[in-house]
Design a protein around this motif. Sequence first.
Motif, short mmCIF file in Angstrom:
data_model
loop_
_atom_site.label_atom_id
_atom_site.label_comp_id
_atom_site.label_asym_id
_atom_site.label_seq_id
_atom_site.Cartn_x
_atom_site.Cartn_y
_atom_site.Cartn_z
N VAL A 145 62.65 -9.22 -27.53
CA VAL A 145 63.94 -8.92 -28.16
C VAL A 145 64.98 -8.70 -27.07
N ALA A 146 66.14 -9.32 -27.23
CA ALA A 146 67.27 -9.10 -26.32
C ALA A 146 68.48 -8.67 -27.12
N LEU A 147 69.18 -7.66 -26.62
CA LEU A 147 70.36 -7.14 -27.30
C LEU A 147 71.48 -6.87 -26.29
N PRO A 148 72.73 -6.76 -26.78
CA PRO A 148 73.82 -6.33 -25.90
C PRO A 148 73.76 -4.81 -25.74
N MET A 155 61.72 -1.12 -19.97
CA MET A 155 62.02 -2.17 -20.95
C MET A 155 61.42 -1.84 -22.30
N ARG A 156 61.58 -0.55 -22.69
CA ARG A 156 61.04 -0.08 -23.95
C ARG A 156 62.10 0.56 -24.84
N GLU A 157 63.11 1.17 -24.24
CA GLU A 157 64.10 1.91 -25.01
C GLU A 157 65.52 1.40 -24.75
N ILE A 158 66.35 1.55 -25.78
CA ILE A 158 67.79 1.32 -25.63
C ILE A 158 68.41 2.65 -25.23
N ARG A 159 69.12 2.66 -24.10
CA ARG A 159 69.83 3.87 -23.69
C ARG A 159 71.08 4.06 -24.54
N PHE A 160 71.84 2.99 -24.71
CA PHE A 160 73.01 2.98 -25.58
C PHE A 160 73.50 1.54 -25.69
N SER A 161 74.28 1.29 -26.72
CA SER A 161 74.92 -0.01 -26.89
C SER A 161 76.33 0.22 -27.40
N LEU A 162 77.31 0.04 -26.53
CA LEU A 162 78.70 0.17 -26.97
C LEU A 162 79.09 -0.93 -27.95
N ARG A 184 52.65 -6.24 -29.38
CA ARG A 184 53.43 -5.54 -28.37
C ARG A 184 54.83 -6.15 -28.33
N VAL A 185 55.79 -5.31 -28.02
CA VAL A 185 57.20 -5.74 -28.00
C VAL A 185 57.77 -5.49 -26.62
N ARG A 186 58.50 -6.48 -26.10
CA ARG A 186 59.22 -6.35 -24.84
C ARG A 186 60.71 -6.44 -25.13
N LEU A 187 61.49 -5.61 -24.44
CA LEU A 187 62.91 -5.49 -24.69
C LEU A 187 63.69 -5.81 -23.41
N ALA A 188 64.84 -6.44 -23.57
CA ALA A 188 65.73 -6.71 -22.43
C ALA A 188 67.15 -6.76 -22.93
N ASP A 189 68.10 -6.61 -22.02
CA ASP A 189 69.47 -6.89 -22.42
C ASP A 189 69.67 -8.41 -22.36
#
Length: 403
Positions: A145-148, A155-162, A184-189
Amino acid sequence: MTIPMTQGEVKRHNQVRALRAIRDHGGISRAQLADSLALTKVGVSRPVADLLAAGIVVEEEIEHSGPGRRPIGLQLTGGMLASLGFDIRIDRAIEVLQDVDGTIVAKCVIDLPEGVTAAELLGILAERILSAAETLNYRIVGVGVALPAEVDGAMREIRFSLPMGWGRVAFCEDLEELTGNRYRVRLADISGAAALANSRLNLPNLAHLQIGYGAGLSYILAGSLGSLGVVGEFGHIPMMVDGPECICGRRGCLDAVAGFQVMVDGARRLGIDFTAGPDAMNGLSARLAHEAGSGNEGVRGLIEQAAGWMARVVAVVAMIRPAASMTVGGYPLALGEAFWDPFMAALVKLRPGAARLMVKSPLGDAASTVGVGLLGAEILFEDPLGWTARDAAPTRAGVIGSP
């Protein structure tokens, strides 16, 4: 003090190295594999046997045009293992099913509700993942999963997303729980996913700058994301004293002087309408590029100003934390030569060495979409046999859509 690896760790280490080499050099022979890994033929036989037994790779005759017997080579088993990826934008999500060999098998766009919350998005993704598990004929090795958003080092938690209006979210843990801990889930911006995709273009060591609604800088070392990490809050580095107000509340941030909203506001001042919606960023960028090419000096000046700010940023990155190659992504690539030419001209003046490192990625805005599939597949390439602890039954391909 260096702590020696255990026998099990050495075994897994060699499996990982062998599998990555087979992925990167499909059709490689055992002798070639042994040479590339600096192992004896006997030493390489054990990890190869493990991978063959697991059905992850196959050993068969390789097509070639020369005379004589066809060579025997190792390659990934096609049509069996895949990852699910979700490229999250502000108004939509792009879902991909990607074979572990990198081929996108299926793709679809999911419209997201305006102002979607983290809990709502997690519910939507969990439903899509569980649906895919029942309807696709691939075994899913992982989810990317990639998010702004700003993502933690693990690479597990979102700190914040403005851009999304979110605070801290235990994203991977929550999504794994919602899907019964089957995957299992991997996260990135967004920049991390795009960097991973660009690295597969024979650019294993690179820095990637992504800019749109927000900006991110990610590094790849030896083809892996996270080895040098993601640079946090990159879009909010100060660029101009008393500059335009940023969504973070400060003034003169990179987002505020060169982000896509600058293009939107500038276009409106010049009488060019902008309507938000799917692919609106690429649509406006293409129109601005056309206007600049048709001699619209106002549009040309708008683009050149953004190109100048981007050149400054790239020059600084090249000085402070250089990489073997550098790529950019987001709306600048959709602007085409109208952006690239003044950007490179400014970069040559600021730091000629940085200009020589720049590579124009052919993936364009699709880089992060390709990258989320690769991100999910990394779970296999980090633990070739251990990933099966959460494996589910095979599913049927094609339901989520077609490329």
